[in-house]
Write an enzyme that holds these catalytic residues in place. Structure first.
Site, PDB file in Angstrom:
ATOM      1  N   CYS A  19      43.738 -59.145  15.305  1.00 23.70           N
ATOM      2  CA  CYS A  19      43.726 -58.157  14.646  1.00 23.70           C
ATOM      3  C   CYS A  19      42.424 -56.871  15.533  1.00 23.70           C
ATOM      4  O   CYS A  19      42.097 -57.832  16.219  1.00 23.70           O
ATOM      5  CB  CYS A  19      42.856 -57.894  13.518  1.00 23.70           C
ATOM      6  N   CYS A  22      39.500 -58.740  16.850  1.00 25.72           N
ATOM      7  CA  CYS A  22      39.562 -60.118  17.504  1.00 25.72           C
ATOM      8  C   CYS A  22      39.626 -59.458  19.417  1.00 25.72           C
ATOM      9  O   CYS A  22      38.872 -59.094  20.085  1.00 25.72           O
ATOM     10  CB  CYS A  22      40.379 -60.553  18.120  1.00 25.72           C
ATOM     11  N   ASP A 426      52.395 -24.797  42.381  1.00 24.79           N
ATOM     12  CA  ASP A 426      52.866 -24.696  44.383  1.00 24.79           C
ATOM     13  C   ASP A 426      53.823 -24.136  43.701  1.00 24.79           C
ATOM     14  O   ASP A 426      54.702 -24.785  43.346  1.00 24.79           O
ATOM     15  CB  ASP A 426      52.911 -26.035  44.681  1.00 24.79           C
ATOM     16  N   ASP A 627      54.009 -31.290  45.305  1.00 26.43           N
ATOM     17  CA  ASP A 627      54.726 -32.422  45.616  1.00 26.43           C
ATOM     18  C   ASP A 627      54.259 -32.472  47.617  1.00 26.43           C
ATOM     19  O   ASP A 627      54.671 -33.390  47.595  1.00 26.43           O
ATOM     20  CB  ASP A 627      56.573 -31.971  45.890  1.00 26.43           C
ATOM     21  N   ASP A 631      48.566 -30.539  48.047  1.00 32.50           N
ATOM     22  CA  ASP A 631      48.163 -30.518  46.926  1.00 32.50           C
ATOM     23  C   ASP A 631      47.950 -31.647  46.276  1.00 32.50           C
ATOM     24  O   ASP A 631      47.126 -31.170  45.960  1.00 32.50           O
ATOM     25  CB  ASP A 631      49.682 -30.650  46.288  1.00 32.50           C
TER      26      ASP A 631
END
Length: 740
Positions: A19, A22, A426, A627, A631
């Site tokens: 649970c 724990c 971009d 990409d 960037d």
């Protein structure tokens, strides 16, 4: 703790947690170690992620501390996924068998109680009820006593302690009645309550385990793509080797219908490759000599000879699995609320149960009823659902996203994406294909071939998209390129070098302005080309009389679906912004075609991050997609970065979300799944709290029997996990529309 020591990260598999309490206890034990910077324990994945800031802590030290807290820990083996799955299935089978045996022993105890509702008053002898209930209580229920005792030794509480105390009280009261009445049939026995509660908890745990296993479906599916061996060609011989024995540079033979075992480059052959499990792209991709392939993809009808580029943990598949595992193991920020509640929940329930026992003993004088009411409080209050509410939704959401080509770095990224109000793009390689073609070259004072020859010489060896466009044209015209000396790159502007005794400068309009050079007769042509959405570069000659000697114009196609992606984002209430180093005219032309809200053009790579910070200065949550290497700073500056997997590794490592294929529609899909995942988290937390807020007062006031309390407790955990599993039905918007 040494502040100079580099941070180290550990991940351990923790067994025995049942649970939220724990998980909280393991966390507190780890955080209490000197040198531990942070520790996060996930109940659903049963993992602990620990960051230490000292070199003196070893894995064995962490395992020992977890052991002292009452649990066992092991180092996960990335190569033993099949064995781990087998062990999980065996454990599930044992839990199912235990629940079935408990049900068979408990049924005779329950039937008379059900018959009583139908007006049939009969019951089993007390000694027979005792005989049926005892193996359920102490054999099948032994796990609750062992785990509860560990909690007591650790001066804490958990679900097992509540179940052990509650059922023991009911069982002990019944034994007392059997002995008091000498086994007469007229005693008040509650064996069925204790036995049924244990049966329901065992059944609930079995169902919960099955459901949790389904939330790991994405990981299991990805792991199943890992081939165990590969056929390697060495000279004229072919040998079958274990995948761990393959090295970069080895030539691997991939037969039709086989999974590609390594990341590599096709040396010979052609085929169509199915990469759906990796990228979410349903259509096979044609592969020829020179094309890259990824391990785990399914080869079509052609034979391929592949040169190995990456194996083992360095392959794309392994990186995807790590990303999904990290996302599923990480805690969402909203989980902090659950952790705070869980820390005080079990002790509070124990106190409430004692108060219930004392009140009913004083109020009614009926000790038996007082005990039953206290038992009901203990049983219904088990905080399993609280511990599972958030991680199961995160697991299901990130898993289904991964199956459609959306990789989520962690749960925080998912939450930030949901909150995003501004999305920055971009331009080149993101909104456009990133494969610009040279559409115009205009010389001044020299012929066109000479202009191309000089520009190509300056850019020979460059991987920049515009450089490749010029080099392709020079190659097609078979131009002989001269040697170059003292080549220098001017970041964000262009190149400078010496060719045949002349100093030449190739770059952007910004570079020409800084050099004080005017376009002259090319001005009107440049403006016209930029209005048409093209990028413009210039070639200038330095010297006593610096001058521009030519212009180059490049065109780049918009990505398929870019316009539809912007429309989707606008429907989602997202403001779209373009951030590019390209010229104003080209940027605004593309933005107008796509219907974007704002444009920032002529921005140097180093300045992109500052633009992001300005956008963040308002109340907006800013996401950025890019990409390229340039960037990465902007992606890191945004609240949440989104990278294209076809871009640089730096961008992928910096971003919180990675799109495995160049489909801009995936951005709207990623935002959609983030909203749906957090909707499930809110629903789960509502039901988890609702069960306890309604159930505990009913139990304390005597309106809920232990049997119904056990059923409600088991139902709460199963319903929370089952609700999270509904996310597996999610599909990206476009795919849903096509199928409809």
């Amino acid at each position: 703790m040494s502040s100079n020591s580099p941070a180290r990260h550990f991940q351990l598999k923790v067994e025995g947690m049942t649970c939220a309490s724990c998980a909280g206890r393991v966390e507190r034990a780890l955080r209490g170690m000197e040198g531990v910077a942070s520790a996060n324990v996930n109940l659903a994945t049963e993992t602990a992620r620990i960051e230490v800031a000292t070199s003196t802590i070893a894995t064995s030290d962490l395992i020992r501390v977890i052991g002292k807290a009452g649990y066992s820990a092991t180092v996960p083996n990335s190569h033993a996924s099949m064995e781990d799955t087998k062990n999980v299935l065996q454990r599930q089978r044992r839990e199912g068998q235990a629940a079935l045996i408990a049900a068979l022993l408990s049924t005779p105890l329950v039937v008379p109680m059900l018959a009583d509702f139908a007006g049939q008053h009969w019951m089993l002898p007390g000694w027979l009820q005792w005989a049926l209930a005892t193996p359920v209580q102490f054999w099948l229920g032994a796990r609750f006593y062992m785990a509860g005792w560990k909690a007591v030794k650790a001066r804490s509480g958990n679900m097992d302690l509540l179940v052990a105390l509650g059922t023991s009280a009911g069982y002990g009261l019944s034994v007392y009645e059997v002995l008091r009445t000498a086994g007469a049939d007229m005693g008040h026995y509650y064996f069925e309550a204790s036995a049924v509660v244990i049966t329901l908890v065992l059944a609930g745990k079995w169902l919960e385990g099955r459901a949790k296993r389904e939330t790991m479906a994405a990981i299991h599916a990805l792991q199943s793509l890992r081939p165990q061996q590969a056929l390697v060609r060495t000279g004229n011989t072919q040998t079958l080797r274990p995948i761990d024995a393959i090295r970069p540079g080895d030539h691997v033979i991939v037969k039709p219908g086989e999974q590609i075992p390594v990341d590599g480059r096709v040396l010979d052959g052609s085929s169509e490759v199915n990469e759906a499990m990796l990228t979410g792209e349903s259509l096979p991709v044609a592969k020829h000599a020179g094309d890259k392939v990824v391990g785990g993809a399914l080869n079509g009808s052609g034979l391929l000879i592949v040169e190995t580029l990456a194996v083992g943990s360095e392959t794309t598949l392994s990186r995807i699995i790590r990303l999904v595992e990290d996302a599923q193991a990480a805690k969402a920020p909203i989980q902090q609320l659950v952790d705070k509640v869980s820390a005080v929940f079990v002790p509070s329930v124990l106190v409430l149960a004692l108060l219930t026992l004392a009140f009913w003993t004083w109020y009614s004088g009926d000790v038996q009823q007082a005990i039953l009411n206290a038992v009901s409080v203990l049983v219904i209050a088990c905080p399993c659902a609280l511990g599972l509410a958030t991680p199961t939704a995160i697991m299901a959401g990130t898993g289904v996203a991964a199956s459609h080509g959306i990789l989520v770095k962690d749960a925080e990224a998912l939450e930030l994406l949901r909150k995003s109000t501004v999305l920055v793009f971009d331009k080149t390689g993101t909104l456009t294909e990133g494969k610009p073609a040279l559409i115009a070259s205009m010389p001044v004072g020299i012929d066109e071939s000479e202009l191309l020859r000089l520009a190509a010489a300056l850019q020979r060896g460059s991987e920049h998209p515009l450089a490749r466009a010029i080099l392709r044209v020079a190659e097609d015209r078979a131009l002989s390129l001269p040697a170059i000396r003292n080549l220098q790159a001017v970041p964000g502007r262009g190149l400078v070098g010496e060719i045949e005794g002349r100093t030449l400068q190739l770059g952007s309009s910004r570079m020409m302005q800084e050099l004080g050079l005017e376009p002259g007769m090319l001005r009107s042509d440049a403006e016209r080309l930029q209005r048409q959405g093209n990028s413009v570069s210039w070639l200038a000659e330095a010297g006593k009389e610096p001058r521009i000697i030519g212009l180059f114009a490049f065109g780049d196609q918009l990505r398929s679906g870019a316009r539809q992606a912007m429309e989707t984002l606008h429907r989602q209430g997202i403001e779209t912004v373009m951030l590019t180093g390209d010229n104003e005219g080209s940027a605004r032309h593309v933005a107008a075609q796509l219907g974007m809200d704002k444009v920032f053009a002529n921005v140097l790579p180093g300045d992109k991050a500052s633009v992001i910070r300005r956008l963040k200065s308002s109340t907006s949550t800013v996401a950025m997609i890019g990409d390229g290497i340039n960037d990465a700073p902007a992606l890191a500056s945004a609240d949440i970065g989104i990278a294209m997997a076809t871009g640089s590794d730096v961008a992928m490592l910096t971003a919180g979300i990675t799109l495995m294929r160049c489909d801009l529609l995936l951005i709207g899909s990623a935002i959609d799944i983030s909203h749906k995942t957090y909707a499930k988290i809110r629903q789960n937390l509502f039901w988890a709290f609702f069960y306890n807020l309604i159930g505990i007062p009913l139990a304390a006031t005597g309106l809920l029997s232990p049997v119904f309390a056990g059923a409600a407790m088991a139902l709460s955990s199963v319903s929370v996990v089952s609700n999270a599993l509904l996310l597996r039905r999610w599909k990206p918007e476009r795919q849903t529309e096509v199928e409809a």
